[in-house]
Design an enzyme around this catalytic site. Structure first.
Site, PDB file in Angstrom:
ATOM      1  N   ARG A  61       6.260 -13.236  -7.183  1.00  0.00           N
ATOM      2  CA  ARG A  61       5.564 -13.931  -6.099  1.00  0.00           C
ATOM      3  C   ARG A  61       5.390 -15.415  -6.377  1.00  0.00           C
ATOM      4  NH1 ARG A  61      -0.647 -14.063  -4.304  1.00  0.00           N
ATOM      5  NH2 ARG A  61      -0.387 -14.464  -2.081  1.00  0.00           N
ATOM      6  N   TYR A  62       5.315 -15.805  -7.634  1.00  0.00           N
ATOM      7  CA  TYR A  62       5.028 -17.199  -7.956  1.00  0.00           C
ATOM      8  C   TYR A  62       6.159 -18.102  -7.466  1.00  0.00           C
ATOM      9  CZ  TYR A  62       1.506 -15.269 -11.179  1.00  0.00           C
ATOM     10  OH  TYR A  62       0.445 -14.590 -11.728  1.00  0.00           O
ATOM     11  N   SER A  63       5.823 -18.967  -6.522  1.00  0.00           N
ATOM     12  CA  SER A  63       6.799 -19.897  -5.936  1.00  0.00           C
ATOM     13  C   SER A  63       8.067 -19.176  -5.488  1.00  0.00           C
ATOM     14  CB  SER A  63       7.135 -21.024  -6.930  1.00  0.00           C
ATOM     15  OG  SER A  63       6.026 -21.872  -7.111  1.00  0.00           O
ATOM     16  N   ASN A  64       7.860 -17.997  -4.885  1.00  0.00           N
ATOM     17  CA  ASN A  64       8.970 -17.204  -4.334  1.00  0.00           C
ATOM     18  C   ASN A  64      10.067 -16.937  -5.360  1.00  0.00           C
ATOM     19  OD1 ASN A  64       7.728 -17.140  -1.798  1.00  0.00           O
ATOM     20  ND2 ASN A  64       8.732 -19.023  -1.141  1.00  0.00           N
ATOM     21  N   GLY A  65       9.656 -16.662  -6.593  1.00  0.00           N
ATOM     22  CA  GLY A  65      10.618 -16.345  -7.644  1.00  0.00           C
ATOM     23  C   GLY A  65      11.062 -17.545  -8.457  1.00  0.00           C
TER      24      GLY A  65
END
Length: 344
Positions: A61-65
């Protein structure tokens, strides 16, 4: 660096681990947390490894991967020197099945994480949140398959309630499936609800706690003071960040910060160092995830190791951060405390 057993497993992790939520900066929420790029991340990994911090925590989830991708680049060529932890459950796409803990989604997420991280296996894989629509047997069954396939070494959970975690452990025991060895939980001097049920559960079931946001969603950095405006670069200036975090009364925050300031003057340590050291002394804590936008923040946080607050200072901080218990915890403590003592 002190190393601690991860719950009831034989696996040791450093007391501090490095979070990658500030890496990438994709989207308003994560941009407010930080935007460390690949070169900056590699320098952070260098400093961490020199200090004995070899556990790096991420999430799809962090920065969309992007955070996982940056971590993969930053640790390339030294995979044998690092422990990688990542998570999944949140939405990863627009489709009906691009969310949750189903067999379909977990397999896709693990395969995607392995590719972004440029690794053949994930040391610790955690369910980022509880999925009430997917049978626990299904979620644990696919995790067990991935462990047997060598793609995951250990499994854990994050942001579970007490019954979510206890039922998951019971299902693992019933069917002989891989068992959660850790729980990544939100815990700090400002948010002590973890102590009410999840801490006693962790003690009883030998679950190692990996603490996230140990500085209270950015409120215990030492830069927030009574009667002063927020620093211009504080993440708390973003309504998206504030709305996504726990609601806290300003007066309560200032009361805790006042106590930290008083201890800081007596010990010569910084406010975040004291807040982190307090956590390191709490029961069940296996590792505390620290984050940093720059080298100076990282080095300051690392200064929380190698010493301990004395009992008088711990008591001072405990009293300043105490919060009223909700039911049934107030009843257990006030009416039946001799048989329901708090964790120590």
């Amino acid at each position: 660096m002190e190393y601690r057993l991860l719950g009831g497993s034989g696996f040791k992790v450093p007391a501090f681990s490095m979070g990658t939520g500030t890496w990438g900066g994709v989207g308003e929420f994560f941009k407010a947390w930080g935007d460390t790029d690949a070169s900056g991340a590699r320098r952070i990994v260098d400093i961490c490894l020199d200090a004995g911090v070899c556990l790096f925590d991420s999430s799809s989830r962090y920065s969309n991967g992007m955070a996982e991708e940056i971590l993969g680049h930053a640790t390339k060529g030294r995979r044998d020197k690092v422990i990688i932890s990542t998570k999944s459950t949140f939405r990863s796409g627009p489709g009906e099945n691009d969310i949750g803990s189903s067999r379909h989604h977990i397999i896709r997420e693990v395969e995607g994480s392995l590719k972004r991280l440029q690794t053949d296996f994930i040391d610790i894989f955690q369910l980022h949140a509880f999925d009430a629509l997917t049978p626990i047997e299904e979620a644990l069954g696919v995790l067990d398959d991935l462990v047997k396939a060598g793609k995951i070494r250990y499994i854990g959970a994050s942001n579970f309630s007490g019954w979510h975690l206890m039922k998951s452990l019971a299902v693992s025991e019933k069917y002989g499936l891989a068992r959660h060895v850790c729980h990544q939980a939100y815990y700090s001097l400002l948010t002590r609800e973890y102590e009410w049920e999840l801490m006693p559960l962790a003690l009883d079931q030998k679950i190692g706690t990996i603490v996230w946001s140990p500085l209270g969603w950015g409120r215990l950095t030492g830069r927030i003071r009574r009667g002063q405006p927020l620093p211009k670069d504080s993440r708390l200036n973003s309504s998206v960040v504030v709305d996504g975090g726990p609601p806290l009364e300003d007066e309560y925050v200032y009361k805790v910060v006042d106590a930290l300031d008083a201890v800081s003057k007596e010990t010569g340590k910084t406010v975040p160092q004291i807040a982190l050291n307090w956590l390191l002394q709490r029961p069940t804590v296996s590792s505390v995830i620290i984050g940093a936008r720059n080298e100076q923040q990282l080095k300051d946080n690392l200064g929380a190791m190698g010493w301990n607050l004395d009992p008088a200072h711990v008591k001072q901080l405990d009293e300043a951060s105490a919060i009223p218990l909700t039911y049934p915890y107030w009843h257990q403590r006030s009416q039946f405390s001799d048989r329901n003592p708090p964790p120590v």
